[in-house]
Design an enzyme around this catalytic site. Structure first.
Site, short mmCIF file in Angstrom:
data_model
loop_
_atom_site.label_atom_id
_atom_site.label_comp_id
_atom_site.label_asym_id
_atom_site.label_seq_id
_atom_site.Cartn_x
_atom_site.Cartn_y
_atom_site.Cartn_z
N LYS A 199 -3.56 0.01 -15.74
CA LYS A 199 -4.78 -0.91 -15.95
C LYS A 199 -5.67 -0.57 -17.09
O LYS A 199 -6.43 -1.48 -17.35
CB LYS A 199 -5.36 -1.16 -14.72
CG LYS A 199 -4.52 -1.94 -13.74
CD LYS A 199 -4.90 -1.94 -12.33
CE LYS A 199 -4.10 -2.78 -11.53
NZ LYS A 199 -4.00 -2.29 -9.87
N LYS A 245 -10.47 5.73 -14.13
CA LYS A 245 -9.38 4.87 -13.42
C LYS A 245 -8.42 5.85 -12.44
O LYS A 245 -7.99 6.57 -12.96
CB LYS A 245 -8.66 4.08 -14.32
CG LYS A 245 -7.91 3.11 -13.46
CD LYS A 245 -8.43 1.94 -13.02
CE LYS A 245 -7.66 0.87 -12.25
NZ LYS A 245 -7.44 1.49 -10.84
N SER A 283 -9.23 -2.15 -8.35
CA SER A 283 -7.83 -1.91 -8.96
C SER A 283 -7.07 -3.24 -8.38
O SER A 283 -5.73 -3.15 -8.13
CB SER A 283 -6.83 -0.90 -8.48
OG SER A 283 -5.88 -0.44 -9.24
N SER A 333 -1.63 2.59 -11.16
CA SER A 333 -2.59 1.99 -11.68
C SER A 333 -3.44 2.34 -12.70
O SER A 333 -4.35 1.58 -13.46
CB SER A 333 -3.55 1.50 -10.59
OG SER A 333 -2.86 0.68 -9.74
#
Length: 292
Positions: free
Chosen positions: A69, A243, A127, A66
């Site tokens: 993202k 992140k 997320s 992820s």
């Protein structure tokens, strides 16, 4: 005339030996020991100068999880005349996607009207792959949902090319791809450094938790509460983002940043062996980065 007593003062340089064998240690700090991390790949740089401070398989292509993202958010935030208060209606397709992929979710509810700013919080904190889908569907071009999603992913790859990320490719809007979502510790760090130039992005990724009021289909309101999956925000003094990522292939990933004494250190670990180890890896690298 009184006798004068003269005292001889010896100037001793750091590292020299005094009479009697005493030793004065050098005044400068010892070079910090290069840390050992569990992750397959790692990279750290001084965000102000772009100077690399640590590398381990820094240009080896690995699955992003992820952390992709970050680019999803970057593409949205780079739109011309972006209206962060624009409301997006949550579609059943977004919910169905979460179920079919067993994906991380912002728990968006079909029919609710959620602002783009709120979708970005839902994207980056819990997320949410549903939030990622909603953003791709909204900011891609085309007459069908699949065309819009394809268009959005193309925008992600175009942005990677413009940033000179030669070892990066996306085949999904959220990191759940078909084997062709890859990047490197160096590329993801450069991407995050660029994304952090945007004040909205910076505000979102340093947020530990948030409660947002969204509009229901009925016209009433409901509160959505999201908590950031980045544990460094609570455990590391000065942490400001960025992140997490995880997956069967990606293992445990983290793009991280912290500021201390006016110095910002930013970096990435990819394919660590557990959630605890990715946090430990990032902590070691931040500590090392601030000592360099």
């Amino acid at each position: 005339m009184k006798n004068r007593r003269y005292v001889t003062v010896a100037c001793v340089t750091a590292g020299s030996i005094l009479t009697g064998g005493a030793f004065i240690a050098p005044a400068h700090a010892a070079t910090p020991k290069v840390p050992t991390i569990v992750a397959k790949g790692g990279f750290v740089m001084n965000n102000g100068t772009g100077t690399a401070l640590y590398t381990k398989a820094a240009d080896t292509r690995l699955s992003t999880g992820s952390t992709a993202k970050i680019m999803t958010a970057q593409v949205v935030l780079s739109q011309k005349n972006l209206n962060l208060d624009r409301k997006v209606t949550i579609q059943k397709a977004y919910s169905d996607y979460i179920v079919s992929k067993n994906a991380s979710s912002a728990r968006l509810i079909v029919g609710d009207k959620v602002t783009v700013r709120q979708l970005l919080y839902g994207l980056m904190l819990p997320s949410g792959c549903d939030a990622a889908y909603a953003l791709a569907d909204t900011y891609g071009s085309g007459s069908t949902r699949s065309a819009r999603v394809k268009s959005f992913i193309s925008k992600m790859n175009d942005s990677a090319k413009r940033l000179g990320l030669k070892n990066t490719h996306f085949d999904s809007f959220d990191g759940i791809g078909n084997g062709a979502n890859y990047s490197t510790p160096r590329d993801l760090t450069k991407l995050a450094s660029n994304a952090m130039k945007n004040s909205t992005f910076r505000t979102i990724v340093k947020t530990k938790s948030t409660t947002q009021k969204v509009t229901m289909k009925s016209g009433g309101y409901r509160n959505m509460s999201w908590t950031n999956t980045n544990k460094l925000l609570s455990s590391y003094s000065g942490a400001i983002g960025v992140k997490t990522g995880s997956g069967p292939v990606a293992k445990y990933c983290l793009v991280f940043a912290a500021t201390r004494g006016g110095k910002t250190v930013i970096g990435t670990v990819l394919a660590s062996s557990s959630e605890a180890n990715r946090t430990a890896d990032a902590t070691k690298l931040l500590d090392y980065g601030f000592k360099k």
